[in-house]
Scaffold this motif. Sequence first.
Motif, PDB file in Angstrom:
ATOM      1  N   UNK A  63       0.915  -1.195   0.064  1.00  0.00           N
ATOM      2  CA  UNK A  63      -0.126  -0.201  -0.054  1.00  0.00           C
ATOM      3  C   UNK A  63       0.983   1.350  -0.089  1.00  0.00           C
ATOM      4  N   UNK A  64       0.632   2.239  -0.836  1.00  0.00           N
ATOM      5  CA  UNK A  64       1.390   3.336  -1.195  1.00  0.00           C
ATOM      6  C   UNK A  64       1.232   4.362   0.155  1.00  0.00           C
ATOM      7  N   UNK A  65       2.280   5.224   0.201  1.00  0.00           N
ATOM      8  CA  UNK A  65       1.992   6.201   1.460  1.00  0.00           C
ATOM      9  C   UNK A  65       1.010   7.364   0.898  1.00  0.00           C
ATOM     10  N   UNK A  66       0.458   7.647   1.716  1.00  0.00           N
ATOM     11  CA  UNK A  66      -0.701   8.735   1.731  1.00  0.00           C
ATOM     12  C   UNK A  66      -0.009  10.007   1.224  1.00  0.00           C
ATOM     13  N   UNK A  67      -0.622  10.910   0.534  1.00  0.00           N
ATOM     14  CA  UNK A  67      -0.282  12.131   0.192  1.00  0.00           C
ATOM     15  C   UNK A  67      -1.292  13.312   0.319  1.00  0.00           C
ATOM     16  N   UNK A  73      -6.919  13.814   0.519  1.00  0.00           N
ATOM     17  CA  UNK A  73      -5.895  12.546   0.754  1.00  0.00           C
ATOM     18  C   UNK A  73      -5.847  11.948  -0.591  1.00  0.00           C
ATOM     19  N   UNK A  74      -4.983  11.743  -1.026  1.00  0.00           N
ATOM     20  CA  UNK A  74      -4.611  10.604  -2.064  1.00  0.00           C
ATOM     21  C   UNK A  74      -3.866   9.375  -1.606  1.00  0.00           C
ATOM     22  N   UNK A  75      -4.525   8.071  -1.722  1.00  0.00           N
ATOM     23  CA  UNK A  75      -3.732   6.943  -1.320  1.00  0.00           C
ATOM     24  C   UNK A  75      -4.511   5.837  -2.286  1.00  0.00           C
ATOM     25  N   UNK A  76      -3.320   4.645  -2.075  1.00  0.00           N
ATOM     26  CA  UNK A  76      -3.493   3.627  -2.809  1.00  0.00           C
ATOM     27  C   UNK A  76      -4.302   2.444  -1.955  1.00  0.00           C
ATOM     28  N   UNK A  77      -5.439   1.947  -2.426  1.00  0.00           N
ATOM     29  CA  UNK A  77      -6.086   0.929  -1.529  1.00  0.00           C
ATOM     30  C   UNK A  77      -5.680  -0.524  -2.212  1.00  0.00           C
ATOM     31  N   UNK A 136      -4.121   6.253  -6.088  1.00  0.00           N
ATOM     32  CA  UNK A 136      -4.488   7.604  -5.993  1.00  0.00           C
ATOM     33  C   UNK A 136      -5.975   7.688  -5.602  1.00  0.00           C
ATOM     34  N   UNK A 137      -6.678   7.022  -5.004  1.00  0.00           N
ATOM     35  CA  UNK A 137      -7.995   7.228  -4.698  1.00  0.00           C
ATOM     36  C   UNK A 137      -8.157   8.546  -3.566  1.00  0.00           C
ATOM     37  N   UNK A 138      -9.154   9.453  -4.034  1.00  0.00           N
ATOM     38  CA  UNK A 138      -9.091  10.706  -3.362  1.00  0.00           C
ATOM     39  C   UNK A 138     -10.068  10.511  -2.345  1.00  0.00           C
ATOM     40  N   UNK A 139      -9.901  11.201  -1.257  1.00  0.00           N
ATOM     41  CA  UNK A 139     -10.681  11.518  -0.253  1.00  0.00           C
ATOM     42  C   UNK A 139     -10.729  12.779   0.471  1.00  0.00           C
ATOM     43  N   UNK A 140     -11.765  13.566   0.158  1.00  0.00           N
ATOM     44  CA  UNK A 140     -11.884  14.845   0.874  1.00  0.00           C
ATOM     45  C   UNK A 140     -11.886  14.733   2.099  1.00  0.00           C
ATOM     46  N   UNK A 141     -10.815  15.607   2.764  1.00  0.00           N
ATOM     47  CA  UNK A 141     -10.872  15.596   4.371  1.00  0.00           C
ATOM     48  C   UNK A 141     -11.451  16.914   5.034  1.00  0.00           C
ATOM     49  N   UNK A 166      -1.031  19.146   8.631  1.00  0.00           N
ATOM     50  CA  UNK A 166       0.023  18.224   8.187  1.00  0.00           C
ATOM     51  C   UNK A 166       0.926  18.897   6.737  1.00  0.00           C
ATOM     52  N   UNK A 167       1.755  17.936   6.551  1.00  0.00           N
ATOM     53  CA  UNK A 167       2.560  18.472   5.478  1.00  0.00           C
ATOM     54  C   UNK A 167       1.651  18.294   3.836  1.00  0.00           C
ATOM     55  N   UNK A 168       1.652  19.175   3.024  1.00  0.00           N
ATOM     56  CA  UNK A 168       1.026  19.188   1.770  1.00  0.00           C
ATOM     57  C   UNK A 168       2.215  18.860   0.709  1.00  0.00           C
ATOM     58  N   UNK A 169       1.721  17.765  -0.170  1.00  0.00           N
ATOM     59  CA  UNK A 169       2.281  17.487  -1.450  1.00  0.00           C
ATOM     60  C   UNK A 169       2.599  18.579  -2.374  1.00  0.00           C
ATOM     61  N   UNK A 170       1.467  19.190  -2.718  1.00  0.00           N
ATOM     62  CA  UNK A 170       1.466  20.017  -3.555  1.00  0.00           C
ATOM     63  C   UNK A 170       0.075  20.827  -3.758  1.00  0.00           C
TER      64      UNK A 170
END
Length: 389
Positions: free
Chosen positions: A1-5, A23-27, A32-37, A76-80
């Motif tokens: 499972x990839x790291x969340x970004x 949040x984009x993460x691999x399931x 890169x499945x997106x979840x709005x937080x 938290x830290x943002x990727x972009x």
Amino acid sequence: MGKDSLRVFLDIRSGSVGLAIVRFASNGILKDVPEVIFCIRKHLPFIQKSKNERLLSTTINVVREVLITGRKHVQKDFKEVHVTFGPPWYFYETQTIKHASEKETICDKNWFKKIADSEVEAFISRNFHNRKPDIIEKTLLRATLNGYETSSPLTGAAKEYEFTFYISAVESSTTNSIRGSISEILGISEVKMHTMAPLCLSAVLFIFEGVVKQYMVVDLGNEITEFFLVRDELIITSFSIPYGQHSVIKEISKDLRVSPTVAQSIYKSYLDGVLISTHKYMVENSLKRARGLWADLTVTALRDISAQYILSSVIILVGMKENSNFYKSVLEGKELGDIFPKQNPLDIRILVAEDLKLKSGTTVTGGKLDLFLAMEISSIDKSDRFKYP
């Protein structure tokens, strides 16, 4: 499972600024499945025409406000950061270049760069005169060599070629102010900028793919209504009119002799069905006049477009839900039979955020996601067919 970004999406339109933290993460199945937080939209104060010079500074203040709010909620830290400009903040053109000769042309990167650079220079000259803007997108939407469409146009020689470009730009004073605010508040230098037209087209294609090939997309802003005529997945022309949701509110403000802010509150009460009968009658008169004004401007715009192109009877409305519903009543209340093909009845479709939420897998855990942010989140990586080589 990839790291969340975490990615930040900033939407800058006429009359409002929206922000979503995603949040984009691999399931394990989909990447890169997106979840709005977290998400928020802040409306700009009403600005009279005589005070348009204040628009940029007012907008930047609201941009800073939503960035600060987002940072407080998600530390938290943002990727972009992705920034999307809606009308009227950007200029764009879709241009097609055709060439045919008896002699073959070697299609390589140097040859193509000369053509592309020439198009960009001409675009800047037409729209910005002596100013130097920020080019946001310079995208090759479609390429045809010797009569055949290709996604690899720089792989051989051709006697005939046809290229369709999408070029967009924003005033550098605007982009510099936004980049500076993002850097100061979020501490991020990785800022990717986009314009609404290709993202909107990508979202519409995602939902209606294979259903319709030609249609009119109407982008309903607070100050501006923009029309995009789409054929075979390309925007072939556009037109805008200086009327939007704020114009409707100003009609109510004028009739009830209250400020636009109070008028907006009264209109919301009207939509909720809790307005007293006296005010209800006055609001309905204001709305009747607003429908007439908006309809007249719409007809003028559509006649200009129909003088050059055959219009599709399919109209897709892109806007806040109450705005789309109101504009649908504008179209349905106006006789448009001499503008659209008579053999096809008018087919008005309203795009809503839920359409994209279900198809993109987006779930909202931090607030209500509006349509514009939903389109950007679902389309941000799909909007370009292929970039300039």
